[in-house]
Design a protein around this motif. Structure first.
Motif, mmCIF file in Angstrom:
data_model
loop_
_atom_site.group_PDB
_atom_site.id
_atom_site.type_symbol
_atom_site.label_atom_id
_atom_site.label_comp_id
_atom_site.label_asym_id
_atom_site.label_seq_id
_atom_site.Cartn_x
_atom_site.Cartn_y
_atom_site.Cartn_z
ATOM 1 N N ILE B 69 0.852 -1.191 0.000
ATOM 2 C CA ILE B 69 0.000 0.000 0.000
ATOM 3 C C ILE B 69 0.889 1.243 0.000
ATOM 4 O O ILE B 69 1.851 1.324 0.778
ATOM 5 N N ALA B 70 0.564 2.168 -0.866
ATOM 6 C CA ALA B 70 1.289 3.452 -0.883
ATOM 7 C C ALA B 70 0.264 4.569 -0.991
ATOM 8 O O ALA B 70 -0.702 4.448 -1.747
ATOM 9 N N PHE B 71 0.468 5.631 -0.232
ATOM 10 C CA PHE B 71 -0.462 6.747 -0.290
ATOM 11 C C PHE B 71 0.290 8.050 -0.517
ATOM 12 O O PHE B 71 1.478 8.144 -0.210
ATOM 13 N N ASP B 72 -0.439 9.012 -1.066
ATOM 14 C CA ASP B 72 0.140 10.351 -1.246
ATOM 15 C C ASP B 72 -0.183 11.178 -0.012
ATOM 16 O O ASP B 72 -1.350 11.324 0.364
ATOM 17 N N LEU B 73 0.837 11.717 0.617
ATOM 18 C CA LEU B 73 0.597 12.639 1.733
ATOM 19 C C LEU B 73 -0.258 13.813 1.249
ATOM 20 O O LEU B 73 -0.224 14.161 0.065
ATOM 21 N N PRO B 74 -1.008 14.444 2.135
ATOM 22 C CA PRO B 74 -1.658 15.690 1.728
ATOM 23 C C PRO B 74 -0.633 16.635 1.108
ATOM 24 O O PRO B 74 0.522 16.659 1.504
ATOM 25 N N TRP B 75 -1.066 17.416 0.107
ATOM 26 C CA TRP B 75 -0.231 18.350 -0.639
ATOM 27 C C TRP B 75 0.613 17.662 -1.728
ATOM 28 O O TRP B 75 1.339 18.324 -2.464
ATOM 29 N N HIS B 76 0.544 16.348 -1.840
ATOM 30 C CA HIS B 76 1.389 15.611 -2.768
ATOM 31 C C HIS B 76 0.548 14.789 -3.732
ATOM 32 O O HIS B 76 -0.503 14.246 -3.337
ATOM 33 N N LEU B 92 6.263 20.421 6.901
ATOM 34 C CA LEU B 92 5.925 19.153 7.535
ATOM 35 C C LEU B 92 6.684 19.034 8.851
ATOM 36 O O LEU B 92 7.904 19.151 8.884
ATOM 37 N N THR B 93 5.940 18.776 9.920
ATOM 38 C CA THR B 93 6.585 18.544 11.217
ATOM 39 C C THR B 93 6.539 17.061 11.553
ATOM 40 O O THR B 93 5.758 16.297 10.967
ATOM 41 N N THR B 94 7.370 16.666 12.501
ATOM 42 C CA THR B 94 7.386 15.275 12.932
ATOM 43 C C THR B 94 6.010 14.861 13.439
ATOM 44 O O THR B 94 5.496 13.792 13.079
ATOM 45 N N ASP B 95 5.413 15.703 14.263
ATOM 46 C CA ASP B 95 4.109 15.367 14.847
ATOM 47 C C ASP B 95 3.038 15.187 13.770
ATOM 48 O O ASP B 95 2.238 14.247 13.832
ATOM 49 N N ARG B 96 3.004 16.091 12.799
ATOM 50 C CA ARG B 96 1.991 15.998 11.758
ATOM 51 C C ARG B 96 2.217 14.753 10.893
ATOM 52 O O ARG B 96 1.272 14.104 10.471
ATOM 53 N N TYR B 97 3.472 14.457 10.620
ATOM 54 C CA TYR B 97 3.793 13.290 9.809
ATOM 55 C C TYR B 97 3.341 12.007 10.524
ATOM 56 O O TYR B 97 2.710 11.126 9.927
ATOM 57 N N VAL B 98 3.645 11.915 11.822
ATOM 58 C CA VAL B 98 3.227 10.755 12.604
ATOM 59 C C VAL B 98 1.698 10.651 12.631
ATOM 60 O O VAL B 98 1.138 9.569 12.429
ATOM 61 N N ASP B 99 1.029 11.787 12.867
ATOM 62 C CA ASP B 99 -0.439 11.790 12.899
ATOM 63 C C ASP B 99 -1.014 11.276 11.582
ATOM 64 O O ASP B 99 -2.012 10.542 11.569
ATOM 65 N N THR B 100 -0.407 11.663 10.484
ATOM 66 C CA THR B 100 -0.922 11.276 9.168
ATOM 67 C C THR B 100 -0.767 9.776 8.948
ATOM 68 O O THR B 100 -1.701 9.114 8.476
#
Lengths: 130, 301
Positions: B69-76, B92-100
């Protein structure tokens, strides 16, 4: 100035002429370099050579001011940079300067980035020249 | 006329809430997948998208055992930016990346997925191993490390720089010249299609925000195996960078991939798979030991 076999290839006028000929016939360079005006000076302890473009065409009179990129390195590093399959961190100008303390990229900066696509292609073509 | 057989990749859009409280965002996330079995969740590189994993998704040796499975991050890629995105700078922050990543795992109801991330994805998997070990089957980080510098710059936003070409050309040099040209050029192409400021915003995480130093021993590799793989041509994250991080994490593994650069799964998949498949097999044996292995362990072998 006499050139020895240990000098970087770009100090050899015959090599430079063959390089320019090859570059002029390169499909990718032909269409991507049309708006490129930049001068690149490559230097080694025994000398330097200038590669100047105006609107993608070779010119003898280099640009001045901010359209200038200078890259300096010892001869043995240049030998690797211009080898057909460069070893790690010798295949790209930015990696070349970042990972080797004896390689200087100055000035470079925004000018280098602005023309990076074309400059990358120039060195790819250079590696094809005998 | 005979119909043409499609590639074995299917795709959907998911509306996923990311984060919590006042920070929650509704995101429309593009997700593509192939195969069945153990979930293998792939994380693309800065400024790029899930197309980077298309070779992996077409590998029957992988898809016969893994749900890739591969997904596009928001904005990408095909995942849109959230809310009134034009009003703020993307970082992009560490916290937001982890949350996503957590939100995607929850939305797809993935049970103990293995995370496979590259570049910034190769670094965030370390944070995920630290904070979410019990939710994961293992992590494989490509071109990642606990702390890196030098990739965050402002030039891609300057009005007199063609970032579309400059960003793509800047990342092109991270690849090994030995890789098939058609694949390296595809990496360039994907990068040329990134949104303005997105690569820069991602490198804020990769090069500035994320710092695992001092927290390496918080990763329990008995619960979540950690494997780091980095290419010999990578000058953004050197093999030494990754090796240093692995050395600081008890039980983590590191391997240098010779003759390959920063985008192994895209620039030279045939070479990359020779490194990846044994790692996946190792994680598989770890998570699903054979009866013989269990008996050997009980006997103290």
């Amino acid at each position: 100035m006499s050139i020895s076999k240990f000098d970087p290839v770009f100090l050899n006028k015959d090599w430079r002429d063959r390089f320019w000929d090859r570059l002029a016939g390169d499909d990718e360079f032909s269409h991507t370099a049309r708006w490129t005006t930049v001068t690149v000076e490559l230097s080694a302890p025994t000398g330097s050579a200038t590669f100047a473009l105006q609107a993608g065409h070779r010119v003898d009179m280099p640009a001045t001011g901010d359209a200038l990129v200078r890259l300096g390195a010892p001869a043995e590093r240049w030998a690797k940079f211009f080898s057909q399959v460069p070893p790690p961190w010798h295949n790209d100008m930015l990696g070349f300067s970042r990972r080797h303390p004896d390689v200087q990229l100055d000035p470079g900066g925004d000018t280098l980035v602005r023309h990076l696509r074309v400059l990358n292609r120039m060195w790819e073509v250079a590696r094809e020249v005998d | 006329m005979k119909s043409i057989e499609p590639e074995p990749i299917t795709a959907r859009y998911y509306r996923i809430p990311i984060g919590g409280g006042e920070q929650i965002e509704q995101a429309r996330i593009f997700v593509e997948e192939a195969g069945s079995g153990i979930p293998l969740l792939c994380l693309h590189t800065a400024g790029a998208d899930s197309r980077q994993f298309r070779h992996l998704m077409a590998d029957p040796d992988v898809t016969s055992q893994y749900r890739v499975i591969a997904f596009d991050l928001p904005w990408h890629g095909r995942s849109t930016p959230p809310g009134e995105w034009w009003k703020s700078e993307y970082r992009l922050t560490t916290d937001r990346y982890v949350d996503t990543i957590r939100a995607v795992i929850d939305a797809l109801d993935l049970h103990r997925p293995i995370l496979l991330g590259c570049s910034m994805g190769g670094s965030i998997v370390l944070e995920m191993a630290r904070t979410d070990a019990h939710r994961l089957g293992g992590v494989v980080g490509l071109s990642g490390a606990g702390k890196l510098t030098g990739r965050f710059n402002d030039w891609s936003l300057l009005p007199d720089i063609n970032a579309q070409q400059a960003v793509a050309s800047w990342t092109y040099g991270l690849m090994a010249p030995q890789g098939p040209e058609i694949d390296r050029r595809e990496v360039w192409w994907i990068y040329s299609q990134g949104g303005p400021g997105i690569y820069r915003g991602d490198t804020w995480f990769y090069s500035e925000d994320f710092d695992l130093r001092g927290h390496e021993t918080e990763i329990d590799t008995e619960v979540c195996p950690v494997h780091l793989l980095t290419g010999s041509y990578d000058y953004a994250c050197s093999p030494e960078d990754s090796k240093g991080t692995a050395s600081a994490i008890p039980g983590a593994h590191f391997q240098q991939m010779v003759g390959i650069g920063h985008f192994p799964m895209s620039e030279n998949y045939e070479l990359f798979r020779t490194y990846l498949l044994p790692v996946l097999a190792s994680i598989g044996r770890r998570n699903h030991p054979t009866p013989q292995a269990l008996m050997a362990a009980a006997d103290g072998q």
